[in-house]
Design an enzyme around this catalytic site. Structure first.
Site, PDB file in Angstrom:
ATOM      1  N   ALA A   1       0.718  -1.091   0.051  1.00  0.00           N
ATOM      2  CA  ALA A   1       0.097   0.063   0.176  1.00  0.00           C
ATOM      3  C   ALA A   1       0.983   1.251   0.076  1.00  0.00           C
ATOM      4  O   ALA A   1       1.806   1.434   0.679  1.00  0.00           O
ATOM      5  CB  ALA A   1      -0.894   0.110   1.234  1.00  0.00           C
ATOM      6  N   ASP A   2       0.304   2.196  -0.917  1.00  0.00           N
ATOM      7  CA  ASP A   2       1.220   3.619  -0.819  1.00  0.00           C
ATOM      8  C   ASP A   2       0.479   4.499   0.047  1.00  0.00           C
ATOM      9  O   ASP A   2      -0.699   4.194   0.354  1.00  0.00           O
ATOM     10  CB  ASP A   2       1.500   4.205  -2.152  1.00  0.00           C
ATOM     11  CG  ASP A   2       0.195   4.490  -3.199  1.00  0.00           C
ATOM     12  OD1 ASP A   2       0.560   4.748  -4.431  1.00  0.00           O
ATOM     13  OD2 ASP A   2      -0.752   4.568  -2.463  1.00  0.00           O
ATOM     14  N   SER A   3       0.994   5.669   0.140  1.00  0.00           N
ATOM     15  CA  SER A   3       0.186   6.490   1.038  1.00  0.00           C
ATOM     16  C   SER A   3      -1.363   6.822   0.566  1.00  0.00           C
ATOM     17  O   SER A   3      -2.274   6.997   1.216  1.00  0.00           O
ATOM     18  CB  SER A   3       1.036   7.950   1.074  1.00  0.00           C
ATOM     19  OG  SER A   3       1.222   8.274  -0.187  1.00  0.00           O
TER      20      SER A   3
END
Lengths: 134, 396
Positions: free
Chosen positions: A87-89
């Site tokens: 997961a990225d931001s």
């Protein structure tokens, strides 16, 4: 955050920092069994964890899977760290949004910062849902 | 939601390997900025370590473009001469700050200054905060010329190199230089702002520099500048419109002329990237996705005035509130570029390239959705003082 270790429930009334208003079946109170010689009760601290229901954890897992488009066989459990799942931001913000929608809650910034794993999210959700209905 | 988002790319063992990043009130484009670290909060306690202005916290990556690709830019020099340098305006045809300011050599100078100050009195503080922030950004020009000269294959090797790229960079810098000069002189004459605080902020900002994470890579660099030029075009265009609504036609012209320069520059940079998509679609789409994942950081995000640790956030919030530059603009710019470069139509990409293509094409709607949600949940924001306007307060 403390996790359940499956120790027998021994609740010492003398040294608790645990405010007991409602004990739900899901809450586990960990205590340390006292050795027979001189451990001062005053120094005992109970660490309390309210572990979320498995259904909550499952719902979180499915929201995470959907957001990250994870293949069905990839493992997502309570212990899974969001970052490790890729997961990225932006994903994480959207995941929290999805959880808010699914559970009808509103997540505050301070709480959100402590969410590291699926379990953390599930626990927070349960807490917020409980607060809402209280 | 009331979550704050500030993408933290800080690689420190002290931070948890993942923490949901705090989200700035999504009312500000801060969502899309690299985070910064303040090394001190107040005045100097320790004389041995003078206060350091904000600095970048992310690990600074260098030279990520494979060296063989430098050839591409060498081979494009003739093309650039015929297709990019044409977007420069000959100096003789350019406006100069003098054209929009009281003329000290004329008898009417004092009268002109008086008029300027009277018009400026009608303009509210929040507008001035945004104008000042824009001026400070423009005045940090040395950082931007530097950034262009970090790009492999196009940098100006001597400061007077005669490659098309070097000619472009110097002339671009020269055109931009007028922007900061003009805004500086206007603000100075207006009497509405604390020039000393502003000047300090500029000094701090140039000292801080910036790393837009372009990694000496002209693919990343020109994608970044394409985005930024459009952002400043939109921003100055909005301040021009506001000035007109507030009855200051001269100020509207000032901002409007700056905006039209930025538009011309945007066209040039997007043309370069368009060419890159043509000759190296896979590399370029990967670069586009990379920059968008890292988020386009605003050039002045390290701004500091010696007092306010959240200066940039506060400034951005005012810009967002006034509609001068918003999170929605960020999404719009992204969508504009995706369409301009026809990213959706590209074929023959590698697997990674297709992922990048999907990411980039799907990103604007996701940002808009986030922005809508945040707007729906926005809480009442505080009033904060800005040293640029003598600590008068502005509603965020």
């Amino acid at each position: 955050m403390a996790s359940s270790t499956g120790l027998s429930l021994k609740f010492s009334p003398l040294s608790t920092s645990f405010k007991q208003n409602k004990v739900r079946g899901i809450c586990n109170v960990n205590s340390v069994s006292l050795p027979s010689r001189g451990m001062r009760l005053g120094s005992l601290r109970l660490r309390v964890s309210c572990a979320a229901k498995p259904e909550t954890v499952d719902k979180v897992c499915s929201i995470v899977r959907k957001q990250l488009a994870l293949p069905k066989d990839s493992p997502v459990t309570g212990e899974s760290k969001f970052s490790a799942l890729g997961a990225d931001s932006l994903d994480t913000v959207e995941i929290v949004m999805g959880l808010e929608e699914e559970f009808g809650i509103s997540v505050e910034e301070e709480s959100a910062q402590h969410i590291l794993t699926v379990q953390d999210a599930a626990d927070l959700i349960e807490k917020l849902v409980e607060q809402k209905s209280a | 939601m009331s979550l704050k988002f500030n993408p933290i790319t800080y690689q420190s063992h002290k931070l948890p390997s993942f923490a949901l990043p705090p989200m700035a009130n999504l009312r500000s484009p801060k969502f899309f900025m690299a985070s910064t670290l303040r090394s001190g909060y107040k005045e100097v306690d320790n004389p041995k370590k003078p206060f350091m202005p904000p600095r970048e916290v992310h690990v600074q990556v260098t030279h990520s473009m494979p060296p063989q690709k430098i050839e591409i830019f060498k081979s494009l020099e003739d093309w650039a001469e015929n297709n990019i340098l044409t977007y420069l305006k000959p100096v003789e045809k350019c406006w100069q700050p003098h054209d929009f300011l009281p003329d000290p050599a004329s008898d009417g100078f004092y009268e002109q200054v008086k008029e300027l100050r009277e018009r400026a009195k009608e303009i509210p503080d929040d507008y001035f905060v945004v104008l000042v922030g824009d001026m400070i950004t423009e005045e940090a020009l040395p950082t931007y010329q530097t950034m262009l000269n970090t790009l492999d294959g196009v940098l100006d090797e001597t400061g007077a190199s005669l490659t098309s790229w070097a000619i472009w960079t110097r002339a671009w810098t020269a055109e931009e230089n007028r922007h900061g000069d003009l805004l500086n002189k206007y603000l100075y004459l207006s009497g509405r702002v604390d020039m000393r605080q502003i000047e300090k902020t500029v000094q701090y900002l140039i000292g801080s520099g910036m790393d837009p994470r372009t990694e000496n890579n002209p693919y990343l660099g020109f994608i970044y500048t394409s985005f930024q030029e459009r952002a400043t075009f939109i921003s100055h265009g909005n301040t021009a419109r506001h000035a007109k609504e507030l009855g200051d036609i001269k100020l509207a012209q000032i901002c409007g002329n700056i905006a039209s320069d930025e538009k011309r520059h945007e066209t040039a940079y997007t043309k370069i990237v368009e060419k890159l998509f043509e000759i190296d679609p896979d590399g370029t789409v990967l670069a586009f996705a990379d920059m968008m994942r890292k988020k386009i950081s605003m050039p002045a995000h390290l701004m500091y005035d010696g007092r306010d640790d959240n200066l940039f956030d506060n400034f951005s919030a005012v810009a967002q509130k006034l509609g001068v530059y918003t999170a929605r603009d960020y999404a719009d710019i992204l969508e504009f570029l995706v369409n301009k470069w026809r990213v959706m139509e590209i074929t023959g990409l590698s697997a990674e390239g297709r992922k990048a293509q999907d990411y980039v094409c799907g990103l604007a709607p996701r940002i808009r959705r986030l922005e809508e949600r945040a707007q729906g949940r926005a809480k009442q924001a505080p009033k904060v003082p800005f040293s640029w306007i003598f600590d008068r307060e502005v509603q965020l």
